[in-house]
Write an enzyme that holds these catalytic residues in place. Structure first.
Site, PDB file in Angstrom:
ATOM      1  N   GLY A 165       0.842  -1.199   0.000  1.00 42.55           N
ATOM      2  CA  GLY A 165       0.000   0.000   0.000  1.00 42.55           C
ATOM      3  C   GLY A 165       0.871   1.242   0.000  1.00 42.55           C
ATOM      4  N   LEU A 166       0.211   2.373  -0.143  1.00 39.88           N
ATOM      5  CA  LEU A 166       0.921   3.650  -0.202  1.00 39.88           C
ATOM      6  C   LEU A 166       1.683   3.917   1.095  1.00 39.88           C
ATOM      7  CD1 LEU A 166      -1.916   5.893  -1.708  1.00 39.88           C
ATOM      8  CD2 LEU A 166       0.186   5.161  -2.891  1.00 39.88           C
ATOM      9  N   SER A 167       2.664   4.792   1.007  1.00 45.50           N
ATOM     10  CA  SER A 167       3.330   5.279   2.209  1.00 45.50           C
ATOM     11  C   SER A 167       2.273   5.945   3.094  1.00 45.50           C
ATOM     12  CB  SER A 167       4.408   6.298   1.798  1.00 45.50           C
ATOM     13  OG  SER A 167       4.976   6.889   2.937  1.00 45.50           O
ATOM     14  N   GLY A 168       2.239   5.572   4.357  1.00 49.57           N
ATOM     15  CA  GLY A 168       1.262   6.165   5.274  1.00 49.57           C
ATOM     16  C   GLY A 168      -0.077   5.444   5.308  1.00 49.57           C
ATOM     17  N   SER A 169      -0.213   4.379   4.533  1.00 49.73           N
ATOM     18  CA  SER A 169      -1.502   3.666   4.509  1.00 49.73           C
ATOM     19  C   SER A 169      -1.712   2.873   5.802  1.00 49.73           C
ATOM     20  CB  SER A 169      -1.594   2.735   3.295  1.00 49.73           C
ATOM     21  OG  SER A 169      -0.543   1.792   3.310  1.00 49.73           O
ATOM     22  N   GLY A 170      -0.617   2.482   6.439  1.00 51.95           N
ATOM     23  CA  GLY A 170      -0.740   1.734   7.698  1.00 51.95           C
ATOM     24  C   GLY A 170      -0.063   0.372   7.679  1.00 51.95           C
ATOM     25  N   LYS A 171       0.730   0.097   6.656  1.00 54.42           N
ATOM     26  CA  LYS A 171       1.371  -1.225   6.529  1.00 54.42           C
ATOM     27  C   LYS A 171       2.153  -1.607   7.791  1.00 54.42           C
ATOM     28  CE  LYS A 171       3.892   0.050   3.011  1.00 54.42           C
ATOM     29  NZ  LYS A 171       3.481   1.463   2.929  1.00 54.42           N
TER      30      LYS A 171
ATOM     31  N   SER B 108       5.895  -1.907  -2.312  1.00 52.86           N
ATOM     32  CA  SER B 108       5.821  -2.858  -3.436  1.00 52.86           C
ATOM     33  C   SER B 108       4.791  -2.394  -4.474  1.00 52.86           C
ATOM     34  CB  SER B 108       5.541  -4.281  -2.952  1.00 52.86           C
ATOM     35  OG  SER B 108       4.600  -4.356  -1.905  1.00 52.86           O
TER      36      SER B 108
END
Ligand SMILES: Nc1ncnc2c1ncn2[C@@H]1O[C@H](COP(=O)(O)OS(=O)(=O)O)[C@@H](OP(=O)(O)O)[C@H]1O
Ligand SMILES: Nc1ncnc2c1ncn2[C@@H]1O[C@H](COP(=O)(O)OP(=O)(O)O)[C@@H](O)[C@H]1O
Length: 201
Positions: free
Chosen positions: A36-42, A110
């Protein structure tokens, strides 16, 4: 994909099999691939799942983008080629951990579908669990915990995912986490429930 450079190398079978190792651990192994995007919560969600699984006595390990880029992958940047190599290496590490009987959690942007699919192909059927951490760019940008979106908007970071570099949304993710409207604990529980349903734990 990387080519085999070395010649005259031969595969060695081990006396302790992967099955033996899984039996010792008492659960199946898999790679929970958070994308997921940067900041999405991964990282936050993967960390919470990792903690919950460890408390349940499961054998886990978390590979996190920022951390791995300070060690194993310190020679890689953010070009499409370097991101592909980053993901390829993590896929291979995930494969080794799976072989060792572990539940591996990875938290990498990714952004390219082909790179993620290559990792899926590397692993046994059912071992690759793609977890799309779904939060719109506006949400991620509003969170901006490291101030990177601000820098990217100001042109201080080039090729930032979601701003001037692509993110290809997963088409066949095993799990989609609504990280815009649900909280971290609830989302982590969705991952645990999935693992139980699949008979992994
Ligand atoms: N250009 C650019 N694009 C995206 N991200 C950037 C960039 N430069 C630095 N960062 C920081 O690096 C983290 C992403 O690293 P990853 O290894 O996950 O990236 S990738 O999977 O190879 O695309 C990412 O971490 P997260 O915010 O945790 O996703 C950023 O902190
Ligand atoms: N579902 C969520 N709801 C609210 N805040 C979240 C959620 N997921 C992550 N956050 C917050 O957003 C920020 C970025 O999360 P992080 O896990 O670092 O994202 P990533 O690893 O994808 O870059 C952190 O401050 C985190 O606490």
């Amino acid at each position: 994909m990387a080519e085999q450079k070395a010649t005259n190398v031969h595969w060695h079978d081990h006396r302790v099999s992967s099955e033996d190792r899984k039996k010792l651990k008492g659960h199946k192994s898999c790679v929970l691939w958070f994308t997921g995007l940067s900041g999405s919560g991964k990282s936050t969600i993967a960390n919470t799942v990792d903690h919950k699984l460890a408390e349940m006595g499961k054998h886990t390990y978390l590979l996190d983008g920022d951390n791995i880029r300070m060690g194993l992958n310190k020679n890689l940047g953010f070009s499409a080629e370097d991101r592909a190599e980053n993901i390829r290496r993590i896929g291979e590490v995930g494969k080794l951990f799976s072989d060792a009987g572990m539940i591996t959690l990875t938290a990498f942007i990714s952004p390219y579908r082909a790179d993620r699919d290559a990792v899926r192909a590397l692993l046994e059927d059912g071992e690759f669990v793609e977890v799309y951490v779904d939060a719109p760019l506006e949400t991620c940008e509003a969170r901006d915990p490291k101030g990177l979106y601000k820098k990217a908007r100001a042109g201080e970071i080039k090729g930032f995912t979601g701003i001037d570099d692509p993110y290809e949304i997963p088409e066949n993710a095993e799990l989609v986490l609504d990280s815009d409207s649900k909280g971290i604990d609830e989302l982590a529980d969705e991952v645990i429930a999935f693992l139980k349903e699949r008979g992994m734990i």
